[in-house]
Design an enzyme around this catalytic site. Structure first.
Site, PDB file in Angstrom:
ATOM      1  N   LYS A 222       0.829  -1.224   0.000  1.00 12.88           N
ATOM      2  CA  LYS A 222       0.000   0.000   0.000  1.00 12.88           C
ATOM      3  C   LYS A 222       0.852   1.258   0.000  1.00 12.88           C
ATOM      4  O   LYS A 222       0.471   2.265  -0.598  1.00 12.88           O
ATOM      5  CB  LYS A 222      -0.968  -0.005   1.182  1.00 12.88           C
ATOM      6  CG  LYS A 222      -2.004  -1.098   1.054  1.00 12.88           C
ATOM      7  CD  LYS A 222      -3.375  -0.703   1.554  1.00 12.88           C
ATOM      8  CE  LYS A 222      -4.377  -1.739   1.026  1.00 12.88           C
ATOM      9  NZ  LYS A 222      -5.688  -1.671   1.630  1.00 12.88           N
TER      10      LYS A 222
ATOM     11  N   LYS B 110      -4.412  -9.902  -6.700  1.00 13.86           N
ATOM     12  CA  LYS B 110      -5.624 -10.140  -5.916  1.00 13.86           C
ATOM     13  C   LYS B 110      -6.759  -9.233  -6.409  1.00 13.86           C
ATOM     14  O   LYS B 110      -6.521  -8.066  -6.719  1.00 13.86           O
ATOM     15  CB  LYS B 110      -5.246  -9.833  -4.453  1.00 13.86           C
ATOM     16  CG  LYS B 110      -6.350  -9.627  -3.481  1.00 13.86           C
ATOM     17  CD  LYS B 110      -5.792  -9.213  -2.121  1.00 13.86           C
ATOM     18  CE  LYS B 110      -6.143  -7.765  -1.808  1.00 13.86           C
ATOM     19  NZ  LYS B 110      -6.976  -7.542  -0.633  1.00 13.86           N
TER      20      LYS B 110
ATOM     21  N   LYS C 195     -10.694  -3.774  -4.180  1.00 11.09           N
ATOM     22  CA  LYS C 195     -11.577  -2.617  -4.327  1.00 11.09           C
ATOM     23  C   LYS C 195     -10.892  -1.528  -5.133  1.00 11.09           C
ATOM     24  O   LYS C 195     -11.526  -0.742  -5.803  1.00 11.09           O
ATOM     25  CB  LYS C 195     -11.886  -2.025  -2.955  1.00 11.09           C
ATOM     26  CG  LYS C 195     -12.751  -2.892  -2.097  1.00 11.09           C
ATOM     27  CD  LYS C 195     -12.846  -2.253  -0.721  1.00 11.09           C
ATOM     28  CE  LYS C 195     -13.488  -3.184   0.270  1.00 11.09           C
ATOM     29  NZ  LYS C 195     -12.987  -2.981   1.621  1.00 11.09           N
TER      30      LYS C 195
HETATM   31  P1  ATP Z   1      -8.355  -3.021  -0.660  1.00  7.86           P
HETATM   32  O1  ATP Z   1      -8.322  -3.667  -1.989  1.00  7.86           O
HETATM   33  O2  ATP Z   1      -8.760  -1.577  -0.690  1.00  7.86           O
HETATM   34  O3  ATP Z   1      -7.165  -3.337   0.179  1.00  7.86           O
HETATM   35  P2  ATP Z   1      -9.940  -5.190   0.079  1.00  7.86           P
HETATM   36  O4  ATP Z   1     -10.823  -5.417  -1.086  1.00  7.86           O
HETATM   37  O5  ATP Z   1      -8.738  -6.048   0.282  1.00  7.86           O
HETATM   38  O6  ATP Z   1      -9.540  -3.692   0.118  1.00  7.86           O
HETATM   39  P3  ATP Z   1     -10.572  -5.295   2.889  1.00  7.86           P
HETATM   40  O7  ATP Z   1     -11.510  -4.421   3.612  1.00  7.86           O
HETATM   41  O8  ATP Z   1      -9.146  -4.976   3.052  1.00  7.86           O
HETATM   42  O9  ATP Z   1     -10.881  -5.299   1.338  1.00  7.86           O
HETATM   43  O10 ATP Z   1     -10.833  -6.815   3.255  1.00  7.86           O
HETATM   44  C1  ATP Z   1     -12.013  -7.353   3.822  1.00  7.86           C
HETATM   45  C2  ATP Z   1     -11.913  -8.858   3.844  1.00  7.86           C
HETATM   46  O11 ATP Z   1     -11.954  -9.383   2.521  1.00  7.86           O
HETATM   47  C3  ATP Z   1     -10.590  -9.385   4.438  1.00  7.86           C
HETATM   48  O12 ATP Z   1     -10.856 -10.510   5.256  1.00  7.86           O
HETATM   49  C4  ATP Z   1      -9.775  -9.797   3.244  1.00  7.86           C
HETATM   50  O13 ATP Z   1      -8.871 -10.826   3.523  1.00  7.86           O
HETATM   51  C5  ATP Z   1     -10.874 -10.269   2.291  1.00  7.86           C
HETATM   52  N1  ATP Z   1     -10.460 -10.124   0.888  1.00  7.86           N
HETATM   53  C6  ATP Z   1     -10.169  -8.977   0.255  1.00  7.86           C
HETATM   54  N2  ATP Z   1      -9.832  -9.202  -1.027  1.00  7.86           N
HETATM   55  C7  ATP Z   1      -9.921 -10.552  -1.211  1.00  7.86           C
HETATM   56  C8  ATP Z   1      -9.697 -11.429  -2.315  1.00  7.86           C
HETATM   57  N3  ATP Z   1      -9.335 -10.953  -3.492  1.00  7.86           N
HETATM   58  N4  ATP Z   1      -9.883 -12.753  -2.141  1.00  7.86           N
HETATM   59  C9  ATP Z   1     -10.267 -13.252  -0.946  1.00  7.86           C
HETATM   60  N5  ATP Z   1     -10.488 -12.485   0.151  1.00  7.86           N
HETATM   61  C10 ATP Z   1     -10.317 -11.153   0.036  1.00  7.86           C
END
Ligand code: ATP
Ligand code: LTN
Length: 327
Positions: A111, A192, A195
């Site tokens: 990040k 991955k 968002k």
């Molecule tokens: P950002 O992309 O902005 O970092 P994010 O999409 O990773 O955000 P978070 O709020 O950080 O979302 O994560 C919420 C939950 O979703 C966490 O438990 C994280 O491990 C899970 N998660 C996020 N992205 C994935 C993914 N691509 N596959 C599986 N689990 C995920």
């Protein structure tokens, strides 16, 4: 009953990775455990935001989580900033966490590379996350694979605190799904699904138009040969589709792979399974959006319940450290 806690940032729309990696497991856990789910708005402050943005996104995320099936009768859903003990214990935890430990966190490395302004909060973020977990005597933390390192740090810091100040915190365990723990971007299947990725072509959002979802899957990047095989290193795109479909049909990716000889039908069936998952969620979301006050009221009850647990644990930590009690 075991105690479960997890958190999610109000940083963007919910996507399929959030659902398969975390939220669908939260929905299951609420029936078998004393479950708390926290919208971590203080964590979202670690990267710059427009005034007002986080509040709006917090309400929308709460509605999204309820639409996915979190049931306030069965779990406690609340907002981190409504329970000030999070930041209070967060500070205490920072003081028993080393710079070296924080420097090793890969989420910080990833990040901070994307930021011009790297806040101190982005660096100490995992200490606040550890506080979120330790505040509730948590046994189990259901998260996606990317959070494993933060839960390990939480355990290390809790053990250190307990050694230094006496038994205070329960040592939590990560709970990571066998399939769906790391959903990859449909356009860049070595990254991955997130968002905060490209224009959104590789991310399936809960709010996507259902026809658009079918298109995203039909355009998903695969590879130039045509063998359907689960092999994450050699065939990341195909393996990602197999993982998604398997997570939704309770099979292993190998079992799913055995049913396909071509990419086209695999993409089509995966899209259909995702559309069927999201259709009722979108209907429920529309109902919740029509009455924002109902969600605000639920969050208020959630904060009340969470706060009563958290305040007792902070008191325990302060007493064990030996801070002077207030008369
Ligand atoms: P950002 O992309 O902005 O970092 P994010 O999409 O990773 O955000 P978070 O709020 O950080 O979302 O994560 C919420 C939950 O979703 C966490 O438990 C994280 O491990 C899970 N998660 C996020 N992205 C994935 C993914 N691509 N596959 C599986 N689990 C995920
Ligand atoms: N760091 C997590 C969000 C998060 C969390 C938590 C997860 C904050 N506090 C407590 C589990 C438990 C993330 O970025 N997904």
């Amino acid at each position: 009953m075991p105690r479960v806690l997890s958190g999610i940032q109000p940083t963007g729309d919910l996507h399929l990775g959030n659902l398969l990696g975390a939220v669908l497991n939260w929905v299951q856990d609420q029936q078998q455990a004393d479950s708390l789910y926290c919208i971590v708005d203080m964590h979202a402050l670690t990267v710059p935001k427009q005034p007002g943005e986080i509040g709006e996104r917090t309400l929308e995320l709460a509605q999204g989580l309820l639409a996915c099936g979190l049931d306030p009768e069965q779990c406690t859903l609340f907002v981190q900033s409504h329970v000030p003990e999070h930041t209070e214990l967060g500070w205490i935890i920072q003081c028993v966490t080393s710079m070296g430990e924080l420097r090793r966190m890969t989420q910080f490395k990833d990040k901070s590379e994307q930021q011009e302004f790297i806040s101190a909060g982005l660096f100490t973020y995992p200490a606040l996350q550890a506080a979120d977990i330790l505040l509730y005597d948590t046994d189990k933390v259901p998260v996606g694979e990317d959070q494993r390192q933060h839960i390990e740090l939480t355990r290390d810091v809790a053990e250190r605190f307990n050694k230094r100040f006496g038994e205070t915190f329960v040592i939590p365990q990560a709970s990571i799904p066998r399939i769906g723990a790391r959903v990859m971007d449909l356009q860049n299947p070595t990254n991955k699904m997130s968002k905060s990725s490209d224009g959104g072509a590789g991310t399936v959002y809960l709010s996507d138009d259902l026809a658009a979802i079918a298109k995203k899957f039909s355009r998903a990047v695969t590879d130039s040969d045509s063998e359907v095989r689960f092999d994450v290193a050699e065939k990341p795109g195909v393996s990602n589709l197999l993982s998604i479909l398997s997570a939704l049909t309770q099979r292993t990716p190998e079992e799913t792979a055995a049913e396909y000889t071509q990419y086209g039908p695999l993409k089509k069936d995966t899209a259909e399974a995702v559309v069927e998952l999201l259709r009722p969620i979108q209907t429920r979301m529309a109902e919740l959006k029509a009455d924002p006050n109902a969600t605000l009221a639920l969050l208020s009850v959630g904060a009340e319940k969470a706060g009563s647990i958290a305040s007792a644990v902070v008191e325990r930590a302060k007493n064990n450290i030996g801070l002077l009690p207030r008369r």
